[in-house]
Scaffold this motif. Structure first.
Motif, PDB file in Angstrom:
ATOM      1  N   ASN A   4     -10.969 -55.464  30.402  1.00 27.87           N
ATOM      2  CA  ASN A   4     -11.813 -56.256  30.195  1.00 27.87           C
ATOM      3  C   ASN A   4     -11.954 -56.523  28.773  1.00 27.87           C
ATOM      4  N   ALA A   5     -12.494 -58.386  28.290  1.00 26.20           N
ATOM      5  CA  ALA A   5     -13.178 -57.977  26.970  1.00 26.20           C
ATOM      6  C   ALA A   5     -14.319 -58.319  26.701  1.00 26.20           C
ATOM      7  N   LYS A   6     -15.190 -57.174  27.474  1.00 23.77           N
ATOM      8  CA  LYS A   6     -16.618 -57.241  26.738  1.00 23.77           C
ATOM      9  C   LYS A   6     -16.406 -55.563  26.727  1.00 23.77           C
ATOM     10  N   ARG A   7     -15.359 -54.882  27.205  1.00 24.01           N
ATOM     11  CA  ARG A   7     -15.188 -53.429  27.058  1.00 24.01           C
ATOM     12  C   ARG A   7     -14.540 -52.975  27.019  1.00 24.01           C
ATOM     13  N   PHE A   8     -13.722 -54.036  25.943  1.00 23.40           N
ATOM     14  CA  PHE A   8     -12.302 -53.197  25.501  1.00 23.40           C
ATOM     15  C   PHE A   8     -12.593 -52.391  24.397  1.00 23.40           C
ATOM     16  N   PHE A   9     -13.816 -52.745  23.306  1.00 16.79           N
ATOM     17  CA  PHE A   9     -13.607 -51.620  22.765  1.00 16.79           C
ATOM     18  C   PHE A   9     -15.304 -50.399  23.036  1.00 16.79           C
ATOM     19  N   SER A  10     -14.975 -49.349  22.438  1.00  8.99           N
ATOM     20  CA  SER A  10     -15.728 -48.669  22.780  1.00  8.99           C
ATOM     21  C   SER A  10     -16.833 -48.676  22.016  1.00  8.99           C
ATOM     22  N   LYS A  11     -18.187 -48.142  22.054  1.00  2.00           N
ATOM     23  CA  LYS A  11     -19.214 -48.845  21.129  1.00  2.00           C
ATOM     24  C   LYS A  11     -18.854 -48.505  19.672  1.00  2.00           C
ATOM     25  N   THR A  12     -18.270 -46.855  20.096  1.00  2.00           N
ATOM     26  CA  THR A  12     -18.072 -46.702  18.488  1.00  2.00           C
ATOM     27  C   THR A  12     -17.118 -47.460  17.302  1.00  2.00           C
ATOM     28  N   ASP A  13     -15.890 -48.259  18.288  1.00  4.44           N
ATOM     29  CA  ASP A  13     -15.474 -48.580  17.903  1.00  4.44           C
ATOM     30  C   ASP A  13     -15.818 -49.927  17.182  1.00  4.44           C
ATOM     31  N   GLU A  14     -16.634 -50.508  18.459  1.00  6.80           N
ATOM     32  CA  GLU A  14     -17.258 -51.679  17.916  1.00  6.80           C
ATOM     33  C   GLU A  14     -17.686 -51.778  16.442  1.00  6.80           C
ATOM     34  N   SER A  15     -18.935 -50.797  16.581  1.00  6.93           N
ATOM     35  CA  SER A  15     -20.022 -50.535  15.333  1.00  6.93           C
ATOM     36  C   SER A  15     -18.557 -50.224  14.115  1.00  6.93           C
ATOM     37  N   LYS A  16     -17.770 -49.881  14.612  1.00  6.45           N
ATOM     38  CA  LYS A  16     -16.591 -49.642  13.183  1.00  6.45           C
ATOM     39  C   LYS A  16     -16.163 -50.610  12.534  1.00  6.45           C
ATOM     40  N   ILE A  17     -15.804 -51.629  13.600  1.00  6.17           N
ATOM     41  CA  ILE A  17     -15.611 -53.431  13.359  1.00  6.17           C
ATOM     42  C   ILE A  17     -16.262 -53.564  13.079  1.00  6.17           C
ATOM     43  N   LEU A  18     -17.693 -54.071  12.990  1.00  7.29           N
ATOM     44  CA  LEU A  18     -18.621 -54.435  12.991  1.00  7.29           C
ATOM     45  C   LEU A  18     -18.828 -53.997  11.213  1.00  7.29           C
ATOM     46  N   ASN A  19     -18.716 -52.955  10.829  1.00  7.85           N
ATOM     47  CA  ASN A  19     -18.769 -52.059   9.694  1.00  7.85           C
ATOM     48  C   ASN A  19     -18.811 -52.791   8.422  1.00  7.85           C
ATOM     49  N   ALA A  20     -16.256 -52.660   9.134  1.00  2.54           N
ATOM     50  CA  ALA A  20     -15.775 -53.528   8.242  1.00  2.54           C
ATOM     51  C   ALA A  20     -15.835 -54.864   7.989  1.00  2.54           C
ATOM     52  N   ILE A  21     -16.151 -55.574   8.987  1.00  2.55           N
ATOM     53  CA  ILE A  21     -16.312 -57.445   9.050  1.00  2.55           C
ATOM     54  C   ILE A  21     -17.955 -57.299   7.343  1.00  2.55           C
ATOM     55  N   ALA A  22     -18.648 -56.293   8.039  1.00  2.00           N
ATOM     56  CA  ALA A  22     -20.124 -56.723   6.335  1.00  2.00           C
ATOM     57  C   ALA A  22     -19.374 -55.909   5.690  1.00  2.00           C
ATOM     58  N   ARG A  23     -18.688 -54.663   5.292  1.00  3.64           N
ATOM     59  CA  ARG A  23     -17.867 -54.595   4.041  1.00  3.64           C
ATOM     60  C   ARG A  23     -17.847 -55.598   3.472  1.00  3.64           C
ATOM     61  N   ALA A  24     -16.074 -56.844   4.078  1.00  2.54           N
ATOM     62  CA  ALA A  24     -15.496 -57.156   3.363  1.00  2.54           C
ATOM     63  C   ALA A  24     -16.759 -58.445   3.052  1.00  2.54           C
ATOM     64  N   GLU A  25     -17.213 -58.817   3.888  1.00  2.86           N
ATOM     65  CA  GLU A  25     -18.102 -59.998   4.079  1.00  2.86           C
ATOM     66  C   GLU A  25     -19.288 -59.985   2.645  1.00  2.86           C
ATOM     67  N   ALA A  26     -19.648 -59.159   2.417  1.00  2.00           N
ATOM     68  CA  ALA A  26     -20.526 -57.803   0.503  1.00  2.00           C
ATOM     69  C   ALA A  26     -19.833 -59.191  -0.697  1.00  2.00           C
ATOM     70  N   GLU A  27     -18.169 -58.547   0.232  1.00  2.00           N
ATOM     71  CA  GLU A  27     -17.736 -58.734  -1.637  1.00  2.00           C
ATOM     72  C   GLU A  27     -16.785 -60.372  -1.358  1.00  2.00           C
ATOM     73  N   ILE A  28     -16.877 -61.071  -0.131  1.00  3.70           N
ATOM     74  CA  ILE A  28     -16.566 -61.894  -0.584  1.00  3.70           C
ATOM     75  C   ILE A  28     -17.397 -63.852  -0.515  1.00  3.70           C
ATOM     76  N   SER A  29     -16.989 -65.205  -0.044  1.00  2.74           N
ATOM     77  CA  SER A  29     -18.002 -66.280  -0.081  1.00  2.74           C
ATOM     78  C   SER A  29     -17.263 -66.080   1.690  1.00  2.74           C
ATOM     79  N   GLY A  30     -16.080 -65.533   2.218  1.00  3.78           N
ATOM     80  CA  GLY A  30     -15.870 -66.244   3.602  1.00  3.78           C
ATOM     81  C   GLY A  30     -16.287 -65.686   4.905  1.00  3.78           C
ATOM     82  N   GLU A  31     -15.981 -66.172   5.830  1.00  4.74           N
ATOM     83  CA  GLU A  31     -16.553 -65.415   7.304  1.00  4.74           C
ATOM     84  C   GLU A  31     -15.300 -64.817   7.809  1.00  4.74           C
TER      85      GLU A  31
END
Length: 146
Positions: A4-31
């Protein structure tokens, strides 16, 4: 791992993914966005392009958004970028990211594969679209699903 898409990632994994996005976006002007469907039948690139547009990713200032799209039950995924990126990166850029992600996915390491893809994309965008002085987050970083 749930199909199920809404439960595919655990809360821990989702947090890690969101952190990876935030780290990448901190160094780029892209989304960077991640979208998960439970299931989709049809051409995965067409679906990813539709989601890309629906998420407003074509409206970024430099047309430099990236979408990581997964259809979990269908076992399909795509990585697409807007025209600003496609004008700068090699023609094999997206395939290389997908190949590395696919290696992780085949082993059941979905979060790790996605994080590696985000980091690789971010590192390349840093060369072409570095963060600006007043770097605005034009789009939410939240993982979307349908």
């Amino acid at each position: 791992m749930a199909t199920n898409a809404k439960r595919f990632f655990s809360k821990t994994d989702e947090s890690k993914i969101l952190n990876a996005i935030a780290r990448a976006e901190a160094e780029i002007s892209g989304e960077i966005r991640v979208h998960i469907d439970s299931e989709f039948k049809g051409e995965v690139l067409d679906r990813a392009a539709s989601i890309f547009k629906n998420l407003g990713m074509v409206k970024t200032k430099y047309r430099n958004g990236i979408l990581f799209y997964l259809a979990v039950k269908s076992r399909k995924f795509a990585v697409i970028g807007d025209k600003g990126i496609n004008q700068k990166v090699s023609e094999h850029f997206w395939e290389a990211i997908k190949s590395n992600m696919g290696d992780h996915f085949r082993q059941g390491n979905f979060a790790e594969g996605l994080i590696e893809g985000i980091e690789t994309a971010g590192n390349e965008l840093k060369k072409h679209f570095p963060a600006e002085k007043n770097n605005l987050n034009e789009l939410t970083d939240e993982i979307s699903s349908s």
